[in-house]
Design an enzyme around this catalytic site. Structure first.
Site, PDB file in Angstrom:
ATOM      1  N   ILE A 228       0.830  -1.196   0.000  1.00 58.95           N
ATOM      2  CA  ILE A 228       0.000   0.000   0.000  1.00 58.95           C
ATOM      3  C   ILE A 228       0.869   1.253   0.000  1.00 58.95           C
ATOM      4  O   ILE A 228       1.893   1.312   0.695  1.00 58.95           O
ATOM      5  CB  ILE A 228      -0.984  -0.007   1.196  1.00 58.95           C
ATOM      6  CG1 ILE A 228      -2.084   1.044   1.002  1.00 58.95           C
ATOM      7  CG2 ILE A 228      -0.256   0.174   2.514  1.00 58.95           C
ATOM      8  CD1 ILE A 228      -3.263   0.854   1.949  1.00 58.95           C
TER       9      ILE A 228
ATOM     10  N   GLY B 291       0.253  -5.342   0.862  1.00 63.01           N
ATOM     11  CA  GLY B 291      -0.968  -5.376   0.071  1.00 63.01           C
ATOM     12  C   GLY B 291      -0.873  -6.286  -1.136  1.00 63.01           C
ATOM     13  O   GLY B 291      -1.891  -6.789  -1.625  1.00 63.01           O
TER      14      GLY B 291
ATOM     15  N   ASP C 139      -2.078  -9.522   0.077  1.00 58.98           N
ATOM     16  CA  ASP C 139      -3.543  -9.478   0.133  1.00 58.98           C
ATOM     17  C   ASP C 139      -4.141  -9.816  -1.232  1.00 58.98           C
ATOM     18  O   ASP C 139      -5.095 -10.591  -1.328  1.00 58.98           O
ATOM     19  CB  ASP C 139      -4.023  -8.083   0.555  1.00 58.98           C
ATOM     20  CG  ASP C 139      -3.676  -7.741   1.995  1.00 58.98           C
ATOM     21  OD1 ASP C 139      -3.912  -8.569   2.878  1.00 58.98           O
ATOM     22  OD2 ASP C 139      -3.175  -6.630   2.223  1.00 58.98           O
TER      23      ASP C 139
ATOM     24  N   GLU D 299       2.968  -5.922   7.180  1.00 59.97           N
ATOM     25  CA  GLU D 299       2.196  -4.975   7.986  1.00 59.97           C
ATOM     26  C   GLU D 299       2.668  -4.865   9.426  1.00 59.97           C
ATOM     27  O   GLU D 299       2.653  -3.775  10.015  1.00 59.97           O
ATOM     28  CB  GLU D 299       0.707  -5.354   7.964  1.00 59.97           C
ATOM     29  CG  GLU D 299      -0.007  -5.037   6.655  1.00 59.97           C
ATOM     30  CD  GLU D 299       0.136  -6.113   5.615  1.00 59.97           C
ATOM     31  OE1 GLU D 299      -0.546  -6.047   4.579  1.00 59.97           O
ATOM     32  OE2 GLU D 299       0.969  -7.047   5.814  1.00 59.97           O
TER      33      GLU D 299
ATOM     34  N   ASP E 100      -5.097  -6.151   7.403  1.00 62.89           N
ATOM     35  CA  ASP E 100      -6.564  -6.112   7.456  1.00 62.89           C
ATOM     36  C   ASP E 100      -7.261  -6.173   6.107  1.00 62.89           C
ATOM     37  O   ASP E 100      -8.459  -5.950   6.022  1.00 62.89           O
ATOM     38  CB  ASP E 100      -7.035  -4.860   8.208  1.00 62.89           C
ATOM     39  CG  ASP E 100      -6.510  -3.557   7.608  1.00 62.89           C
ATOM     40  OD1 ASP E 100      -5.857  -3.611   6.546  1.00 62.89           O
ATOM     41  OD2 ASP E 100      -6.743  -2.494   8.200  1.00 62.89           O
TER      42      ASP E 100
END
Length: 276
Positions: free
Chosen positions: A70, A126, A129, A149, A157
Site C-alpha cells: 500500500i 498489500g 492481500d 504490515e 486487514d
C-alpha cells in the site's frame, strides 16, 4: 475495454484470445497501491467479468515488481481522522475506510472469471492481500514476498490473515505474519503459496500464458462454476458443500457445453464453446 485508468492497464496480447492481462501500472512506484487503485480495481474486474470475450484474467505488475504494498500516502489518508474529536465517529469512519479497501481485494473472488497472479520482483504487504484472493498463483524463483504490515505497526486487514492460512497452513501463516520476514519465490512454492516458481520472467510469462489459454478453452460454465463452488465450499461442511454443488449442477449441468464436450471426446476433436 477502452477505459482509461491511472493505476491499471488492460492488455489483449493475442488477437481473438479469451485471455486478458490486467496490469498494476505504477512501475515508478513499484506498483504501490494508491487510493485510485482501490476505486479502479473493482471497476476493471467488473468490466472484464461482464465481457463475453474474456474467459481468464492474468494479473501482473508492470516494470520490475508485482506490488510493493500500500502506498504510504494512502495509508496516511486512511489513518488521518483528526478532523473530529468524537472518538466514536472517528472510529466508524476508519472502519468504513478499511471496508472500502477490503472490498477492492474481495472483488477478485467476486469476479466469475478465474484470476491468475503472475508474480515477479517484490510482492509485499498489500501485494500478498491481492495474490491470496487470486485463484491461481505463479511466480519467478527470485521473486520475494513479505507479510509486512507488522513492521508498520499494523494488523494486516485486507485479507491476508483470513486467506493465507487456508493456502499455506495456519502455523506457516502465523510465522510469516508475526515476523514479517522476506521469503523467496522458491520458498513460496515449498509453502504452497504458489503452484509453480519459474526460473525467469520469460519462463513465467510463457508458463502463465499456457495455463491461461488452456483454461480459457474449456467450458466457461464449468470453469466459473468450479471457481464458485470451491470458494463457497471453504466455509461449508462436507455435507453442505455436496448439497451446494448438487443444487448448482441441477441448474447448470444440462447445457450445450456438456453436449459439445461429449461430442468432441467421441469424435476426437477440440471442443468449441459459446461465449458466456
Amino acid at each position: 475495454m477502452e477505459e482509461n485508468y491511472k493505476t491499471l492497464e488492460i492488455v489483449e496480447k493475442t488477437p481473438n484470445s479469451r485471455v486478458v492481462y490486467l496490469y498494476l501500472n505504477r512501475p515508478s512506484q513499484r506498483n504501490a497501491l494508491s487510493r485510485d487503485f482501490f476505486s479502479e480495481f473493482p471497476k476493471a474486474l467488473s468490466l472484464l467479468d461482464q465481457n463475453p470475450n474474456v474467459n481468464v484474467i492474468v494479473l501482473a505488475g508492470s516494470g520490475d515488481h508485482f506490488c510493493s504494498g500500500i502506498d504510504l500516502k494512502t495509508l496516511n489518508s486512511v489513518t488521518d481522522h483528526s478532523s473530529t474529536a468524537d472518538r466514536g465517529r472517528s472510529s466508524e469512519r476508519l472502519r468504513r475506510d478499511i471496508k472500502f479497501l477490503q472490498d477492492a481485494i474481495t472483488a477478485i473472488e467476486l469476479c466469475r472469471k478465474p484470476v491468475i497472479a503472475a508474480i515477479h520482483g517484490a510482492c509485499i504487504g498489500g501485494g500478498i492481500d491481492i495474490i491470496t484472493a487470486c485463484d491461481i498463483r505463479f511466480c519467478t524463483k527470485d521473486a520475494f514476498f513479505s507479510v509486512k504490515e507488522v513492521d508498520l505497526a499494523i494488523t494486516a486487514d485486507l485479507g491476508t490473515l483470513q486467506r493465507l492460512p487456508g493456502i499455506v497452513g495456519f502455523g506457516n501463516a502465523m510465522e510469516l505474519a508475526l515476523t514479517g520476514r522476506r521469503f523467496s519465490g522458491s520458498e513460496a512454492k515449498d509453502l504452497g503459496l504458489v503452484s509453480r516458481a519459474f526460473g525467469s520472467k520469460t519462463e513465467l510469462d510463457a508458463g502463465v500464458r499456457h495455463v491461461a489459454e488452456g483454461i480459457a478453452a474449456k467450458s466457461p460454465l464449468a470453469v466459473t462454476g468450479t471457481k464458485a463452488v470451491l470458494l463457497r465450499g471453504r466455509d461449508m461442511t462436507l455435507d453442505q458443500g455436496l448439497d451446494y454443488v448438487a443444487t448448482w449442477n441441477s441448474a447448470m449441468l444440462l447445457s450445450e457445453d456438456l453436449m459439445e464436450a461429449v461430442s468432441a471426446q467421441i469424435h476426437k476433436r477440440k471442443a468449441v464453446f459459446a461465449k458466456l
